[in-house]
Structure formats: structure tokens, C-alpha cells
Design a protein around this motif. Structure first.
Motif, PDB file in Angstrom:
ATOM      1  N   ARG A   1     -11.733   8.012   6.339  1.00  0.00           N
ATOM      2  CA  ARG A   1     -10.313   8.220   6.055  1.00  0.00           C
ATOM      3  C   ARG A   1     -10.143   8.334   4.549  1.00  0.00           C
ATOM      4  N   PHE A   2      -9.068   8.990   4.170  1.00  0.00           N
ATOM      5  CA  PHE A   2      -8.710   9.037   2.760  1.00  0.00           C
ATOM      6  C   PHE A   2      -7.201   8.997   2.638  1.00  0.00           C
ATOM      7  N   GLN A   3      -6.763   8.608   1.464  1.00  0.00           N
ATOM      8  CA  GLN A   3      -5.336   8.647   1.153  1.00  0.00           C
ATOM      9  C   GLN A   3      -5.223   8.998  -0.326  1.00  0.00           C
ATOM     10  N   ILE A   4      -4.441  10.039  -0.601  1.00  0.00           N
ATOM     11  CA  ILE A   4      -4.250  10.487  -1.974  1.00  0.00           C
ATOM     12  C   ILE A   4      -2.805  10.204  -2.341  1.00  0.00           C
ATOM     13  N   VAL A   5      -2.618   9.434  -3.409  1.00  0.00           N
ATOM     14  CA  VAL A   5      -1.289   8.993  -3.825  1.00  0.00           C
ATOM     15  C   VAL A   5      -1.021   9.509  -5.232  1.00  0.00           C
ATOM     16  N   GLN A   6       0.049  10.273  -5.384  1.00  0.00           N
ATOM     17  CA  GLN A   6       0.456  10.715  -6.721  1.00  0.00           C
ATOM     18  C   GLN A   6       1.384   9.643  -7.276  1.00  0.00           C
ATOM     19  N   GLU A   7       0.884   8.904  -8.252  1.00  0.00           N
ATOM     20  CA  GLU A   7       1.643   7.820  -8.870  1.00  0.00           C
ATOM     21  C   GLU A   7       2.609   8.349  -9.931  1.00  0.00           C
ATOM     22  N   ALA A   8       2.182   9.363 -10.659  1.00  0.00           N
ATOM     23  CA  ALA A   8       2.974  10.002 -11.717  1.00  0.00           C
ATOM     24  C   ALA A   8       2.555  11.460 -11.762  1.00  0.00           C
ATOM     25  N   VAL A   9       3.278  12.255 -12.518  1.00  0.00           N
ATOM     26  CA  VAL A   9       3.008  13.690 -12.541  1.00  0.00           C
ATOM     27  C   VAL A   9       1.589  13.995 -13.040  1.00  0.00           C
ATOM     28  N   ASP A  10       1.008  13.108 -13.820  1.00  0.00           N
ATOM     29  CA  ASP A  10      -0.337  13.347 -14.358  1.00  0.00           C
ATOM     30  C   ASP A  10      -1.352  12.302 -13.899  1.00  0.00           C
ATOM     31  N   SER A  11      -1.063  11.630 -12.777  1.00  0.00           N
ATOM     32  CA  SER A  11      -1.939  10.554 -12.318  1.00  0.00           C
ATOM     33  C   SER A  11      -2.010  10.512 -10.795  1.00  0.00           C
ATOM     34  N   VAL A  12      -3.245  10.593 -10.271  1.00  0.00           N
ATOM     35  CA  VAL A  12      -3.475  10.561  -8.829  1.00  0.00           C
ATOM     36  C   VAL A  12      -4.482   9.458  -8.520  1.00  0.00           C
TER      37      VAL A  12
ATOM     38  N   ALA B   1       0.808   3.339   7.726  1.00  0.00           N
ATOM     39  CA  ALA B   1       2.180   3.127   7.251  1.00  0.00           C
ATOM     40  C   ALA B   1       2.913   2.237   8.256  1.00  0.00           C
ATOM     41  N   PRO B   2       4.070   1.704   7.886  1.00  0.00           N
ATOM     42  CA  PRO B   2       4.839   0.881   8.830  1.00  0.00           C
ATOM     43  C   PRO B   2       5.135   1.590  10.156  1.00  0.00           C
ATOM     44  N   SER B   3       5.167   2.919  10.138  1.00  0.00           N
ATOM     45  CA  SER B   3       5.404   3.687  11.369  1.00  0.00           C
ATOM     46  C   SER B   3       4.191   3.679  12.294  1.00  0.00           C
ATOM     47  N   GLY B   4       3.040   3.221  11.779  1.00  0.00           N
ATOM     48  CA  GLY B   4       1.805   3.235  12.548  1.00  0.00           C
ATOM     49  C   GLY B   4       0.947   4.463  12.283  1.00  0.00           C
ATOM     50  N   LYS B   5       1.492   5.433  11.544  1.00  0.00           N
ATOM     51  CA  LYS B   5       0.754   6.658  11.234  1.00  0.00           C
ATOM     52  C   LYS B   5      -0.112   6.458   9.999  1.00  0.00           C
ATOM     53  N   HIS B   6      -1.223   7.176   9.979  1.00  0.00           N
ATOM     54  CA  HIS B   6      -2.053   7.207   8.773  1.00  0.00           C
ATOM     55  C   HIS B   6      -1.543   8.344   7.889  1.00  0.00           C
ATOM     56  N   LEU B   7      -1.134   8.006   6.695  1.00  0.00           N
ATOM     57  CA  LEU B   7      -0.647   9.013   5.763  1.00  0.00           C
ATOM     58  C   LEU B   7      -1.787   9.423   4.836  1.00  0.00           C
ATOM     59  N   CYS B   8      -2.190  10.682   4.896  1.00  0.00           N
ATOM     60  CA  CYS B   8      -3.272  11.175   4.048  1.00  0.00           C
ATOM     61  C   CYS B   8      -2.792  11.425   2.628  1.00  0.00           C
ATOM     62  N   THR B   9      -1.535  11.807   2.472  1.00  0.00           N
ATOM     63  CA  THR B   9      -1.008  12.116   1.144  1.00  0.00           C
ATOM     64  C   THR B   9       0.369  11.492   0.976  1.00  0.00           C
ATOM     65  N   ILE B  10       0.600  10.962  -0.218  1.00  0.00           N
ATOM     66  CA  ILE B  10       1.888  10.367  -0.572  1.00  0.00           C
ATOM     67  C   ILE B  10       2.184  10.763  -2.014  1.00  0.00           C
ATOM     68  N   SER B  11       3.337  11.366  -2.233  1.00  0.00           N
ATOM     69  CA  SER B  11       3.757  11.653  -3.600  1.00  0.00           C
ATOM     70  C   SER B  11       4.917  10.735  -3.944  1.00  0.00           C
ATOM     71  N   LYS B  12       4.730   9.939  -4.959  1.00  0.00           N
ATOM     72  CA  LYS B  12       5.801   9.054  -5.430  1.00  0.00           C
ATOM     73  C   LYS B  12       6.637   9.726  -6.508  1.00  0.00           C
ATOM     74  N   VAL B  13       6.280  10.961  -6.836  1.00  0.00           N
ATOM     75  CA  VAL B  13       7.006  11.707  -7.876  1.00  0.00           C
ATOM     76  C   VAL B  13       8.273  12.305  -7.291  1.00  0.00           C
ATOM     77  N   GLY B  14       8.225  12.864  -6.091  1.00  0.00           N
ATOM     78  CA  GLY B  14       9.406  13.381  -5.422  1.00  0.00           C
ATOM     79  C   GLY B  14       9.827  14.760  -5.842  1.00  0.00           C
ATOM     80  N   SER B  15      10.171  14.967  -7.094  1.00  0.00           N
ATOM     81  CA  SER B  15      10.606  16.283  -7.551  1.00  0.00           C
ATOM     82  C   SER B  15      10.273  16.420  -9.022  1.00  0.00           C
TER      83      SER B  15
END
Length: 174
Positions: A97-108, A154-168
């Protein structure tokens, strides 16, 4: 009689042109108890460039692009759909499994859960994952890899492979 009014909007709130991806927003026209007015459903999509073969003049939805929360924003302002990472990494036999999280526009941040029995992956495997991220996000993007024994759902029970905390891009520039 349509019961939903659908809009596809750019980040500035203006309507997109056919073939241009944006955020889908709906207004429910028949729910009097709990009206939904310009409700952001969290999906992206685009209008079709052709008209319906039935002859109606209403626009056609051309394609659903994915979840807004799956959109990564590069330091240069381009968008990368999270599906890109799934497509590029799901063939790696050593990754359970993997999960890629964008913490900031220049940081993953990349969490990697190796297959059972595999110790630390070698530098060539880690470099391959880093290369996938930097190809999409740009060479100036910081990529931090963490090898973990388990990635929680995730709380929904799904595995989230990608999450962007940047939004827009607007939020990214704040």
C-alpha cells in the motif's frame, strides 16, 4: 423539468468553457425542506464539447475528473490528479500500500507499506518512487518517504492513496 442546476466553475468562481475542467457545483431546484444552493460536491469535471444526439439544448457533462481533494498543485501552479500516482505506483510489486500526502505546494510525504516479508527497500526502489513524484510535481518539490508497517484507513474505512491538504492554488499561495 430539470431538478438540478449544475455548474462547473473555475477557482475564481466563473463558469468554465466546454472541455475545460473545473469544480462541479449543484443547486437542487425541488428540495424545499433543505435547499442546496451552489453546493460544492467535491468533484471536478468538464462540459462536453458536443451536443446531445437527442436534440435537447442542455449541456452534456463530458467527464468526471475526480475528487477536488485528490488534486495536487505543483509549485508552478499546475494541477496533477491523484490518479497519476496510482497509475504509476500500483504496478510496483514490492509496494503493498502507499499513501501520498501533499502537505504544502512544494512538499509531498509518501508513506510506503512494503509487501510482507520485505525489509527496507533498496535505494533504487526509493529513487523510483521519488522520481515518480518529482516527474509530476517538479524537481523543486521536497519528497519525504516513510516506510511504515501499516497504513490506516480513513474514518470512512476506505484506503486513501492520495490526499492533498493544499486544496486550491488560491489556498496554496496564502
Amino acid at each position: 423539468v430539470p431538478c438540478q442546476y449544475v455548474e462547473i466553475l473555475r477557482e475564481d468562481g466563473s463558469p468554465t468553457d466546454p472541455g475545460e475542467e473545473g469544480e462541479i457545483v449543484i443547486t437542487n431546484l425541488i428540495n424545499h425542506a433543505m435547499p442546496l444552493i451552489r453546493y460544492r460536491i467535491g468533484d471536478t469535471g468538464l462540459w462536453a464539447t458536443q451536443h446531445c444526439s437527442c436534440g435537447r439544448s442542455w449541456p452534456l457533462l463530458g467527464r468526471i475528473g475526480g475528487r477536488v481533494s485528490d488534486m495536487f498543485i505543483t509549485p508552478g501552479g499546475d494541477r496533477v490528479h491523484g490518479g497519476y500516482f496510482m497509475y504509476r505506483l500500483e504496478g510496483e510489486q514490492w509496494i503493498r500500500r502507499f499513501q501520498i500526502v501533499q502537505e504544502a505546494v512544494d512538499s509531498v510525504l509518501v508513506y510506503l507499506e512494503p509487501v510482507c516479508g520485505m525489509e527496507e527497500p533498496g535505494p533504487e526502489l526509493v529513487d523510483r518512487v521519488t522520481s515518480v513524484v518529482r516527474t509530476a510535481m517538479g524537481p523543486e518539490c521536497s519528497v519525504d518517504l516513510k516506510i511504515v508497517s501499516h497504513i490506516d484507513p480513513a474514518p470512512s474505512g476506505k484506503h486513501l492513496c492520495t490526499i492533498s491538504k493544499v486544496g486550491s492554488l488560491k489556498e496554496a499561495r496564502r
